[in-house]
Design an enzyme around this catalytic site. Structure first.
Site, short mmCIF file in Angstrom:
data_model
loop_
_atom_site.label_atom_id
_atom_site.label_comp_id
_atom_site.label_asym_id
_atom_site.label_seq_id
_atom_site.Cartn_x
_atom_site.Cartn_y
_atom_site.Cartn_z
N HIS A 244 0.81 -1.22 0.00
CA HIS A 244 0.00 0.00 0.00
C HIS A 244 0.85 1.28 0.00
O HIS A 244 0.62 2.19 -0.80
CB HIS A 244 -0.94 0.04 1.21
CG HIS A 244 -1.78 -1.20 1.37
ND1 HIS A 244 -2.28 -1.90 0.30
CD2 HIS A 244 -2.21 -1.85 2.48
CE1 HIS A 244 -2.99 -2.93 0.76
NE2 HIS A 244 -2.96 -2.93 2.07
N LYS A 342 -0.14 0.22 13.71
CA LYS A 342 -1.40 -0.12 14.39
C LYS A 342 -1.36 0.47 15.79
O LYS A 342 -0.30 0.76 16.32
CB LYS A 342 -1.56 -1.63 14.45
CG LYS A 342 -1.66 -2.26 13.04
CD LYS A 342 -2.44 -3.54 13.04
CE LYS A 342 -2.47 -4.19 11.67
NZ LYS A 342 -3.50 -3.64 10.76
C1 BG6 Z 1 -4.70 -4.62 4.78
C2 BG6 Z 1 -3.80 -5.04 5.89
O1 BG6 Z 1 -4.11 -4.86 3.54
O2 BG6 Z 1 -4.98 -3.23 4.90
C3 BG6 Z 1 -4.40 -4.73 7.24
O3 BG6 Z 1 -3.54 -6.44 5.80
C4 BG6 Z 1 -4.81 -3.29 7.32
O4 BG6 Z 1 -3.52 -5.06 8.30
C5 BG6 Z 1 -5.64 -2.89 6.10
O5 BG6 Z 1 -5.57 -3.11 8.49
C6 BG6 Z 1 -5.87 -1.40 6.08
O6 BG6 Z 1 -6.80 -1.12 5.07
P1 BG6 Z 1 -7.72 0.17 5.14
O7 BG6 Z 1 -8.46 0.16 3.85
O8 BG6 Z 1 -8.58 0.03 6.34
O9 BG6 Z 1 -6.76 1.31 5.27
#
Ligand code: BG6
Length: 492
Positions: A244, A342
């Protein structure tokens, strides 16, 4: 990005059909697309799992999931009934070679046509990706009209990612492989491309002459919860940074492609990944911070330490902050600071582009501060943009300077509900548009870049720094910027 084409009938098969991702994200996303009239007649959804459940039992399970995961304002009984009628369940242990003919038979039975589009969504452990693809091939389900969707994690390092890619690539053409990074389906992330390339005012400033540095943050207030067994083997670097955060960085830093199609955007993103300053052991020690949450207070309630959530001693990082550079003509010398974690104070993902000070201080400092311009691109929640600038405070007499902001809130400007990333991405798979999916070379380039960090952190001496839950991560993350005379832009 591409103009949506009409959706053809499709058999949308989800391996892991009773799992958390399917029930929490995939089926609600399909429901919402169906409710909005995007799924044609003959579109079926087939959940595959090891559970013993007939179609009716599966429909009941999905109905519960929709009630839990779709807002009540979006639940419409007729639309729910329409989606449920499209649903089927096939019980299958994917490692049981003899059982695959059952899936084949179920898919043939009642299919909209002989050459219906088939999507196979692999919401299962990556160790099963190769096996599932091989069996799909053996029973004749991997045709030119079949697409496979791979959920992350795409391997756990470069070597395993290559193995997964090779195994899947032996069966499916690259153009039929859709590697999901759900951040690319977020409205605000797609809008980043539009903001940069459909407007003229930013582009002349979008480079090392005018940009001081860039910050990318993806913060969460939740802990690992029920996902401890996956997360403890993964950690924030693999879970968030390799995919991401690097994808967001690519979209900020990439060159404008001549036009938008399935390859051009991905070609440009790949060039950014290849231009990232390679990490060395010395740079990892200096420029990358790992943290792990200890007990604390989050969202006003006591929060357990990470090790107590996973129930064992662990050196897995739940926080990463790092500094890197994109070594090309446009960005030479501009630091990119990335941060994710987190149990931080709140859930917020944001990109902040901090511009340089005006080259000449025309107004004496006594008239007020001139702060560098900053463009905040809010990915979530409250998607929007805010440009911080300096203005004259109204009133007679001398000129007094005051920081003000220009705000664009998507909710206020467009009013419409922002669709979930999966709604967009699932329909792109059905339409066969892979622009917003990661290509094999991108995934491998991202793994290659994080490899020296993983290597360094595999040393027995590596320990993430503890931070109390509910705070902004270890002090070292702040020091990373302070050392450069900068600081993190906390949310306003
Ligand atoms: C996921 C991760 O890809 O993305 C998670 O595995 C994380 O750990 C999540 O919580 C976050 O996604 P978003 O869309 O809530 O920012």
């Amino acid at each position: 990005m591409a103009i949506p084409s009409p959706v053809e009938p499709c058999d949308f098969t989800v391996f892991g059909g009773t799992g958390d991702l399917a029930l929490r994200k995939l089926l609600p996303a399909l429901y919402l697309r169906d409710r909005d009239g995007q799924l044609p007649d003959g579109f079926r959804v087939i959940g595959v799992s090891r559970h013993t459940a007939d179609d009716d039992a599966y429909r009941a399970m999905v109905r519960d999931a929709l009630t839990q995961h779709v807002s009540s304002a979006d639940l419409d009984e007729a639309a729910v009934a329409r989606l449920l009628a499209r649903l089927h369940h096939v019980e299958l242990d994917v490692e049981d070679v003899g059982a695959w003919h059952l899936l084949h038979a179920r898919l043939k039975e009642g299919a909209a046509s002989e050459d219906v589009i088939r999507v196979f969504y692999l919401a299962v452990a990556p160790g099963l990706f190769g096996t599932i693809c091989e069996h799909l091939d053996e029973v004749g389900l991997a045709t030119e009209r079949s697409r496979v969707v791979l959920e992350k994690p795409m391997g756990s390092d470069l070597a395993t990612a290559r193995r997964v890619n090779e195994a899947v690539g032996r069966v499916f053409e690259e153009s039929n492989i859709f590697r999901i990074d759900h951040y690319l389906g977020k409205e605000s992330v797609q809008n980043l491309l539009v903001t940069r390339f459909a407007n003229t005012f930013l582009e002349p400033l979008w480079n090392s002459h005018w940009v001081d540095h860039v910050q990318i943050t993806a913060a969460e207030s939740l802990g690992v919860g029920e996902r401890g067994s996956y997360y403890d083997r993964s950690g924030a670097l693999r879970d968030m940074v390799q995919n991401h955060l690097l994808q967001l960085l690519c979209l900020v830093a990439m060159e404008p492609p001549t036009y938008v199609d399935r390859e051009t955007v991905r070609d440009e993103k790949l060039k950014v990944l290849q231009a990232l300053r390679p990490m060395t052991p010395e740079l990892v020690d200096r420029d990358v911070v790992a943290g792990q949450y200890a007990a604390g207070l989050c969202d006003g309630a006591p929060a357990k330490a990470y090790v107590d959530e996973v129930g064992q001693p662990s050196d897995t990082e739940t926080f990463v902050a790092l500094r890197t550079e994109v070594q090309n003509w446009r960005w030479a010398g501009v630091p990119f600071y990335l941060r994710t974690g987190k149990r931080l104070p709140e859930r917020v993902s944001e990109i902040v582009v901090v511009f340089k000070e005006p080259p000449h201080a025309m107004f004496p400092h006594s008239e007020g501060p001139t702060e560098p311009n900053r463009l905040h691109i809010r990915v979530q929640p409250d998607e929007g943009m805010r440009l911080h600038m300096t203005a004259k405070e109204p009133g007679p007499g001398g000129i007094r300077l005051r920081p003000v902001s220009l705000d664009l809130s998507y909710a206020a400007a467009f009013g419409a509900r922002s669709p979930d990333a999966y709604e967009r991405l699932l329909m792109d798979v059905v339409r066969g548009n892979p622009t917003l999916f990661m290509r094999r070379d991108e995934v491998e380039a991202a793994w290659a870049w994080v490899a020296p960090i993983l290597d360094r952190w595999s040393q027995p001496t590596h320990r993430p720094r503890r931070y109390p839950a509910g705070t902004n991560g270890p002090v070292a993350a702040a020091t990373l910027l302070e050392r450069d005379g900068r600081s993190w832009q906390e949310t306003e």
